[in-house]
Design a protein around this motif. Structure first.
Motif, PDB file in Angstrom:
ATOM      1  N   THR A  45       0.835  -1.202   0.000  1.00  0.00           N
ATOM      2  CA  THR A  45       0.000   0.000   0.000  1.00  0.00           C
ATOM      3  C   THR A  45       0.869   1.251   0.000  1.00  0.00           C
ATOM      4  O   THR A  45       0.604   2.217  -0.739  1.00  0.00           O
ATOM      5  N   GLN A  46       1.915   1.244   0.810  1.00  0.00           N
ATOM      6  CA  GLN A  46       2.828   2.384   0.860  1.00  0.00           C
ATOM      7  C   GLN A  46       3.565   2.559  -0.469  1.00  0.00           C
ATOM      8  O   GLN A  46       3.772   3.678  -0.940  1.00  0.00           O
ATOM      9  N   GLU A  47       3.959   1.441  -1.067  1.00  0.00           N
ATOM     10  CA  GLU A  47       4.666   1.509  -2.343  1.00  0.00           C
ATOM     11  C   GLU A  47       3.763   2.069  -3.439  1.00  0.00           C
ATOM     12  O   GLU A  47       4.213   2.823  -4.307  1.00  0.00           O
ATOM     13  N   SER A  71       1.399   4.210  -3.048  1.00  0.00           N
ATOM     14  CA  SER A  71       1.283   5.654  -2.816  1.00  0.00           C
ATOM     15  C   SER A  71       2.499   6.401  -3.354  1.00  0.00           C
ATOM     16  O   SER A  71       2.384   7.507  -3.907  1.00  0.00           O
ATOM     17  N   LYS A  72       3.681   5.808  -3.180  1.00  0.00           N
ATOM     18  CA  LYS A  72       4.913   6.453  -3.633  1.00  0.00           C
ATOM     19  C   LYS A  72       5.084   6.375  -5.149  1.00  0.00           C
ATOM     20  O   LYS A  72       5.558   7.323  -5.788  1.00  0.00           O
ATOM     21  N   LYS A  73       4.677   5.255  -5.717  1.00  0.00           N
ATOM     22  CA  LYS A  73       4.942   4.994  -7.137  1.00  0.00           C
ATOM     23  C   LYS A  73       4.002   5.740  -8.061  1.00  0.00           C
ATOM     24  O   LYS A  73       4.428   6.305  -9.074  1.00  0.00           O
ATOM     25  N   THR A 129       1.819   8.679  -8.688  1.00  0.00           N
ATOM     26  CA  THR A 129       1.455  10.044  -8.286  1.00  0.00           C
ATOM     27  C   THR A 129       0.751  10.808  -9.398  1.00  0.00           C
ATOM     28  O   THR A 129       0.227  11.895  -9.172  1.00  0.00           O
ATOM     29  N   GLN A 181       4.356  -1.336 -14.157  1.00  0.00           N
ATOM     30  CA  GLN A 181       4.843  -0.883 -12.854  1.00  0.00           C
ATOM     31  C   GLN A 181       4.063  -1.524 -11.705  1.00  0.00           C
ATOM     32  O   GLN A 181       4.636  -1.815 -10.651  1.00  0.00           O
ATOM     33  N   ILE A 191       5.781  -3.968  -8.769  1.00  0.00           N
ATOM     34  CA  ILE A 191       5.632  -3.817  -7.325  1.00  0.00           C
ATOM     35  C   ILE A 191       5.301  -5.162  -6.692  1.00  0.00           C
ATOM     36  O   ILE A 191       5.910  -5.571  -5.692  1.00  0.00           O
ATOM     37  N   ARG A 235      -6.340   2.081  -1.653  1.00  0.00           N
ATOM     38  CA  ARG A 235      -5.257   2.699  -2.397  1.00  0.00           C
ATOM     39  C   ARG A 235      -5.274   2.230  -3.850  1.00  0.00           C
ATOM     40  O   ARG A 235      -5.037   3.015  -4.775  1.00  0.00           O
TER      41      ARG A 235
END
Length: 212
Positions: free
Chosen positions: A74-76, A78-80, A82, A93, A97, A137
């Motif tokens: 989930t964090q990845e 959010s970062k990937k 945008t 992509q 992940i 997410r």
């Protein structure tokens, strides 16, 4: 001699993390069926009752590992993701992940057949509740990538991804000998078997065309 019982909250937390780390390492090297709480406890120098005070079943332990993987991804996400990047690149992509976390991929293959069906309704519900941020997410990044799709279409796409993911480990771990035989017999035509990334990202891309 086994390890002394953890006493402080810090020690308890560290022991908890040590158990998860040991379980994940053993799982990546062994089949789920060949592991037991006794194996895991032994690798840490713990007694089975000591481990049992943290996790009352192997299924509960591995669901906890799976929950942590969902939250890490989930964090990845959010970062990937945008901004909108195009369907093909988005699918590539996204699969990158998932494939970057082999523990997640291997755990998913066990969910419905082993873990979720054996822990009881309440524990299963707790697990599902804990993984809601992942699906929210996913919905957010898909809505960003496919602004013309409606909520039902996006939800269906995510459901399709959810069905596909448990098959990734099986595809990814096909023995080389089997691949060679399948290619010699041309079971899937003249083309060689695609890499896991290519196969699944292209499959997602086909499914995503409905959202464009």
């Amino acid at each position: 001699m086994g390890k002394q019982r953890a006493r402080s909250q810090e020690e308890l937390n560290q022991r908890y993390e040590d158990i998860l780390t040991a379980a994940s390492e053993l799982f990546m090297e062994n089949n789920y069926e060949d592991l037991s709480l006794t194996n895991i406890a032994k690798s840490l120098g713990l007694s089975r009752p000591a481990l049992y005070s943290y996790f009352q079943s192997k299924e509960a332990l591995f669901l906890e590992l799976s929950k942590n993987e969902y939250l890490a991804i989930t964090q990845e996400l959010s970062k990937k993701f945008t901004h909108e990047i195009g369907v093909k690149e988005f699918c590539v992509q996204l699969m990158e992940i998932f494939l970057s976390r082999p523990l997640f991929v291997k755990l998913l293959a066990l969910h419905q057949s082993v873990m979720e069906t054996k822990v009881g309704f309440e524990h299963m519900k707790e697990f599902k509740t804990a993984t809601v941020p992942f699906f929210r997410r996913m919905f957010a990044v898909c809505r960003q990538e496919f602004p013309n799709a409606n909520e039902t279409e996006i939800a269906q796409f995510i459901a399709q991804i959810n069905v596909l993911l448990p098959t990734v480990n099986t595809y990814h771990t096909i023995p080389a000998e089997q691949v060679q035989v399948m290619e010699e017999l041309k079971i899937f035509g003249d083309n060689p078997l695609k890499t896991t990334l290519d196969f699944y990202s292209e499959t997602l891309e086909q499914l995503a065309q409905k959202l464009v």
